[in-house]
Design a protein around this motif. Sequence first.
Motif, short mmCIF file in Angstrom:
data_model
loop_
_atom_site.label_atom_id
_atom_site.label_comp_id
_atom_site.label_asym_id
_atom_site.label_seq_id
_atom_site.Cartn_x
_atom_site.Cartn_y
_atom_site.Cartn_z
N PHE A 133 46.66 22.12 -10.65
CA PHE A 133 46.31 23.44 -10.44
C PHE A 133 47.69 24.33 -9.79
O PHE A 133 47.91 25.47 -10.09
N LEU A 134 48.35 23.45 -9.07
CA LEU A 134 49.74 23.98 -8.32
C LEU A 134 50.64 24.31 -9.23
O LEU A 134 51.24 25.31 -9.28
N ALA A 135 50.75 23.37 -10.45
CA ALA A 135 51.56 23.72 -11.41
C ALA A 135 51.28 24.95 -12.41
O ALA A 135 52.31 25.81 -12.49
N VAL A 136 50.26 25.22 -12.55
CA VAL A 136 49.61 26.21 -13.56
C VAL A 136 49.86 27.46 -12.62
O VAL A 136 50.33 28.53 -13.13
N VAL A 137 49.46 27.62 -11.29
CA VAL A 137 49.59 28.74 -10.48
C VAL A 137 50.98 28.83 -10.52
O VAL A 137 51.49 30.30 -10.35
N GLY A 138 51.96 28.10 -9.92
CA GLY A 138 53.42 28.14 -9.91
C GLY A 138 53.96 28.98 -11.16
O GLY A 138 54.73 29.73 -11.12
N ALA A 139 53.51 28.36 -12.30
CA ALA A 139 54.11 28.60 -13.71
C ALA A 139 53.68 30.09 -14.04
O ALA A 139 54.28 30.89 -14.40
#
Length: 93
Positions: A30-36
């Motif tokens: 979730f954090l990786a997708v939101v950051g990307a």
Amino acid sequence: MSGRLVVWGVVVAAGSVAAFLLLDPILATFLAVVGACLWLLALLSSTWDQHPSFEQRELERARKRAAHRERTKEARARDRARWEAHQQRRSGR
């Protein structure tokens, strides 16, 4: 691409790797997708002001239409003359 976006891209990538190493995989994803997504949004919006405005685009279209009218004025004059001759023949019946 500006240097600031490159730095933020590296920060997002490093944060994503750290999240996968330290957190639950679902939360890290979730954090990786939101950051990307946020980084990609910043990347795409960085050139927002470099595009022509509506008025500039319309001015260019008007110039193209004027040039086209200038190129085809003889053909339109011939068509108009033929149409007027046709109207004269029709009215003479």
